[in-house]
Design a protein around this motif. Structure first.
Motif, PDB file in Angstrom:
ATOM      1  N   HIS A 174      -0.453  -6.774   1.997  1.00  0.00           N
ATOM      2  CA  HIS A 174       0.069  -5.529   1.409  1.00  0.00           C
ATOM      3  C   HIS A 174      -0.133  -4.305   2.292  1.00  0.00           C
ATOM      4  O   HIS A 174      -0.106  -3.174   1.820  1.00  0.00           O
ATOM      5  N   GLY A 175      -0.360  -4.537   3.572  1.00  0.00           N
ATOM      6  CA  GLY A 175      -0.571  -3.422   4.492  1.00  0.00           C
ATOM      7  C   GLY A 175       0.675  -3.074   5.281  1.00  0.00           C
ATOM      8  O   GLY A 175       1.803  -3.226   4.805  1.00  0.00           O
ATOM      9  N   ILE A 176       0.449  -2.653   6.516  1.00  0.00           N
ATOM     10  CA  ILE A 176       1.526  -2.105   7.349  1.00  0.00           C
ATOM     11  C   ILE A 176       2.649  -3.096   7.634  1.00  0.00           C
ATOM     12  O   ILE A 176       3.788  -2.694   7.818  1.00  0.00           O
ATOM     13  N   TRP A 177       2.308  -4.407   7.665  1.00  0.00           N
ATOM     14  CA  TRP A 177       3.341  -5.381   8.059  1.00  0.00           C
ATOM     15  C   TRP A 177       4.327  -5.659   6.940  1.00  0.00           C
ATOM     16  O   TRP A 177       5.328  -6.348   7.154  1.00  0.00           O
ATOM     17  N   ASP A 178       4.093  -5.148   5.742  1.00  0.00           N
ATOM     18  CA  ASP A 178       5.106  -5.242   4.673  1.00  0.00           C
ATOM     19  C   ASP A 178       6.274  -4.300   4.964  1.00  0.00           C
ATOM     20  O   ASP A 178       7.383  -4.496   4.491  1.00  0.00           O
ATOM     21  N   CYS A 179       6.009  -3.255   5.735  1.00  0.00           N
ATOM     22  CA  CYS A 179       7.041  -2.228   5.998  1.00  0.00           C
ATOM     23  C   CYS A 179       8.097  -2.772   6.950  1.00  0.00           C
ATOM     24  O   CYS A 179       7.776  -3.328   7.999  1.00  0.00           O
TER      25      CYS A 179
ATOM     26  N   ASP B 269       6.194  12.602   7.591  1.00  0.00           N
ATOM     27  CA  ASP B 269       6.657  11.455   8.389  1.00  0.00           C
ATOM     28  C   ASP B 269       5.773  10.222   8.207  1.00  0.00           C
ATOM     29  O   ASP B 269       5.177   9.703   9.167  1.00  0.00           O
ATOM     30  N   PRO B 270       5.698   9.712   6.971  1.00  0.00           N
ATOM     31  CA  PRO B 270       4.910   8.497   6.757  1.00  0.00           C
ATOM     32  C   PRO B 270       5.436   7.302   7.542  1.00  0.00           C
ATOM     33  O   PRO B 270       4.644   6.455   7.982  1.00  0.00           O
ATOM     34  N   ALA B 271       6.758   7.239   7.760  1.00  0.00           N
ATOM     35  CA  ALA B 271       7.296   6.105   8.537  1.00  0.00           C
ATOM     36  C   ALA B 271       6.718   6.123   9.947  1.00  0.00           C
ATOM     37  O   ALA B 271       6.386   5.071  10.510  1.00  0.00           O
ATOM     38  N   GLY B 272       6.566   7.319  10.510  1.00  0.00           N
ATOM     39  CA  GLY B 272       5.977   7.446  11.845  1.00  0.00           C
ATOM     40  C   GLY B 272       4.526   6.986  11.843  1.00  0.00           C
ATOM     41  O   GLY B 272       4.077   6.314  12.767  1.00  0.00           O
ATOM     42  N   ALA B 273       3.794   7.340  10.785  1.00  0.00           N
ATOM     43  CA  ALA B 273       2.388   6.933  10.682  1.00  0.00           C
ATOM     44  C   ALA B 273       2.285   5.412  10.649  1.00  0.00           C
ATOM     45  O   ALA B 273       1.413   4.810  11.289  1.00  0.00           O
ATOM     46  N   ILE B 274       3.190   4.775   9.909  1.00  0.00           N
ATOM     47  CA  ILE B 274       3.136   3.302   9.797  1.00  0.00           C
ATOM     48  C   ILE B 274       3.443   2.663  11.147  1.00  0.00           C
ATOM     49  O   ILE B 274       2.797   1.679  11.538  1.00  0.00           O
ATOM     50  N   GLN B 275       4.391   3.239  11.884  1.00  0.00           N
ATOM     51  CA  GLN B 275       4.705   2.654  13.201  1.00  0.00           C
ATOM     52  C   GLN B 275       3.530   2.826  14.161  1.00  0.00           C
ATOM     53  O   GLN B 275       3.224   1.933  14.948  1.00  0.00           O
ATOM     54  N   GLN B 276       2.847   3.970  14.098  1.00  0.00           N
ATOM     55  CA  GLN B 276       1.652   4.171  14.936  1.00  0.00           C
ATOM     56  C   GLN B 276       0.599   3.114  14.602  1.00  0.00           C
ATOM     57  O   GLN B 276      -0.057   2.550  15.465  1.00  0.00           O
ATOM     58  N   TYR B 277       0.486   2.849  13.303  1.00  0.00           N
ATOM     59  CA  TYR B 277      -0.494   1.863  12.836  1.00  0.00           C
ATOM     60  C   TYR B 277      -0.146   0.461  13.334  1.00  0.00           C
ATOM     61  O   TYR B 277      -1.005  -0.316  13.740  1.00  0.00           O
ATOM     62  N   LYS B 278       1.148   0.132  13.272  1.00  0.00           N
ATOM     63  CA  LYS B 278       1.573  -1.200  13.729  1.00  0.00           C
ATOM     64  C   LYS B 278       1.225  -1.380  15.200  1.00  0.00           C
ATOM     65  O   LYS B 278       0.777  -2.447  15.617  1.00  0.00           O
ATOM     66  N   LEU B 279       1.433  -0.312  15.979  1.00  0.00           N
ATOM     67  CA  LEU B 279       1.113  -0.378  17.405  1.00  0.00           C
ATOM     68  C   LEU B 279      -0.385  -0.617  17.598  1.00  0.00           C
ATOM     69  O   LEU B 279      -0.797  -1.473  18.387  1.00  0.00           O
ATOM     70  N   SER B 280      -1.213   0.123  16.846  1.00  0.00           N
ATOM     71  CA  SER B 280      -2.668  -0.053  16.955  1.00  0.00           C
ATOM     72  C   SER B 280      -3.063  -1.471  16.589  1.00  0.00           C
ATOM     73  O   SER B 280      -3.919  -2.090  17.240  1.00  0.00           O
ATOM     74  N   SER B 281      -2.443  -2.008  15.529  1.00  0.00           N
ATOM     75  CA  SER B 281      -2.786  -3.348  15.070  1.00  0.00           C
ATOM     76  C   SER B 281      -2.392  -4.385  16.122  1.00  0.00           C
ATOM     77  O   SER B 281      -3.144  -5.321  16.418  1.00  0.00           O
ATOM     78  N   ALA B 282      -1.186  -4.207  16.723  1.00  0.00           N
ATOM     79  CA  ALA B 282      -0.715  -5.154  17.743  1.00  0.00           C
ATOM     80  C   ALA B 282      -1.637  -5.108  18.965  1.00  0.00           C
ATOM     81  O   ALA B 282      -2.017  -6.148  19.519  1.00  0.00           O
TER      82      ALA B 282
ATOM     83  N   THR C 210       0.830  -1.215   0.000  1.00  0.00           N
ATOM     84  CA  THR C 210       0.000   0.000   0.000  1.00  0.00           C
ATOM     85  C   THR C 210       0.862   1.261   0.000  1.00  0.00           C
ATOM     86  O   THR C 210       0.512   2.255  -0.644  1.00  0.00           O
ATOM     87  N   GLY C 211       1.946   1.216   0.728  1.00  0.00           N
ATOM     88  CA  GLY C 211       2.934   2.292   0.632  1.00  0.00           C
ATOM     89  C   GLY C 211       2.743   3.450   1.590  1.00  0.00           C
ATOM     90  O   GLY C 211       1.689   3.621   2.211  1.00  0.00           O
ATOM     91  N   PRO C 212       3.808   4.276   1.712  1.00  0.00           N
ATOM     92  CA  PRO C 212       3.875   5.286   2.772  1.00  0.00           C
ATOM     93  C   PRO C 212       2.791   6.361   2.720  1.00  0.00           C
ATOM     94  O   PRO C 212       2.118   6.605   3.737  1.00  0.00           O
ATOM     95  N   ALA C 213       2.595   7.016   1.595  1.00  0.00           N
ATOM     96  CA  ALA C 213       1.668   8.157   1.569  1.00  0.00           C
ATOM     97  C   ALA C 213       0.232   7.716   1.830  1.00  0.00           C
ATOM     98  O   ALA C 213      -0.510   8.387   2.560  1.00  0.00           O
ATOM     99  N   ALA C 214      -0.171   6.581   1.262  1.00  0.00           N
ATOM    100  CA  ALA C 214      -1.547   6.114   1.467  1.00  0.00           C
ATOM    101  C   ALA C 214      -1.775   5.779   2.938  1.00  0.00           C
ATOM    102  O   ALA C 214      -2.831   6.089   3.500  1.00  0.00           O
ATOM    103  N   ILE C 215      -0.782   5.169   3.578  1.00  0.00           N
ATOM    104  CA  ILE C 215      -0.935   4.807   4.994  1.00  0.00           C
ATOM    105  C   ILE C 215      -0.943   6.073   5.859  1.00  0.00           C
ATOM    106  O   ILE C 215      -1.724   6.189   6.810  1.00  0.00           O
ATOM    107  N   ALA C 216      -0.099   7.047   5.504  1.00  0.00           N
ATOM    108  CA  ALA C 216      -0.094   8.307   6.262  1.00  0.00           C
ATOM    109  C   ALA C 216      -1.445   9.018   6.133  1.00  0.00           C
ATOM    110  O   ALA C 216      -1.956   9.593   7.098  1.00  0.00           O
ATOM    111  N   LEU C 217      -2.040   8.950   4.953  1.00  0.00           N
ATOM    112  CA  LEU C 217      -3.353   9.594   4.772  1.00  0.00           C
ATOM    113  C   LEU C 217      -4.448   8.843   5.533  1.00  0.00           C
ATOM    114  O   LEU C 217      -5.381   9.455   6.061  1.00  0.00           O
ATOM    115  N   ALA C 218      -4.324   7.522   5.591  1.00  0.00           N
ATOM    116  CA  ALA C 218      -5.277   6.749   6.396  1.00  0.00           C
ATOM    117  C   ALA C 218      -5.188   7.208   7.849  1.00  0.00           C
ATOM    118  O   ALA C 218      -6.205   7.430   8.517  1.00  0.00           O
TER     119      ALA C 218
END
Ligand code: SF4
Length: 181
Positions: A135-140, A155-168, A104-112
């Motif tokens: 193809h979601g956050i765990w590909d990163c 800071d899309p990388a930060g957004a993805i890490q926030q997402y990983k925490l929420s998912s966990a 899915t990639g950085p910008a799309a995840i940051a926008l989510a």
């Protein structure tokens, strides 16, 4: 575009930044080239739509003029992620996008995440289910180059890490409270 092998926002760059040269300009990496410097962004648009980058509400009022007002503090929560200009430098910088075209990639995840943090939105769970799957956050793998090249400090990388925490946390909750999250 790629300038001397680096994803670069060329509309905000000067040739003098690259003196004494040579300067090599190429199309954005990891996208199919249509012609010359023009790349095909169709795959990105599909990924972007998948994460529902809009305010999701199931209680949409009948009166369209109803306002959902926010405090400056509520705005501040997502403001950083709302600064994305869809330049897609982050996709060109991301080695996973190069290896896994479906990521899915950085910008799309940051926008989510921008919409998840919006007090008016109710779509966070829906997006989490989508982005916790294929193809979601765990590909990163948290290389972090997406945030390094971002010209808007999204800071899309930060957004993805926030997402990983929420998912966990969500997975943990489903074990502790298996009858309902
Ligand atoms: S997150 Fe940054 S690098 Fe990626 S598309 Fe948005 S502005 Fe460009």
């Amino acid at each position: 575009m790629m300038v001397n092998g680096r994803p670069t926002l060329t509309c905000a760059s000067y040739l003098t930044d690259h003196l004494p040269g040579p300067v090599r300009v190429e199309p954005l990496r990891h996208f199919p080239v249509i012609r010359d410097l023009v790349v095909d962004l169709a795959s990105f648009l599909t990924k972007l739509t998948r994460v529902k980058p809009w305010i999701v509400r199931d209680d949409e009022p009948a009166e369209p003029e109803v306002e959902y007002r926010q405090t400056p503090e509520e705005l501040e929560r997502y403001h950083q992620f709302s600064q994305c200009i869809n330049c897609l430098l982050c996709y060109s910088a991301c080695p996973i996008v190069g290896l896994e075209a479906g990521f899915t990639g950085p910008a799309a995840i940051a926008l989510a995440q921008r919409y998840n943090l919006d007090s008016r939105d109710r779509g966070a769970r829906e997006r989490l289910e989508i982005l916790s799957g294929d193809h979601g956050i765990w590909d990163c793998t948290f290389v972090g180059e997406c945030s390094v090249v971002c010209p808007k400090n999204v800071d899309p990388a930060g957004a993805i890490q926030q997402y990983k925490l929420s998912s966990a946390l969500d997975t943990l909750r489903s074990f502790v409270l298996p009858w309902g999250k």
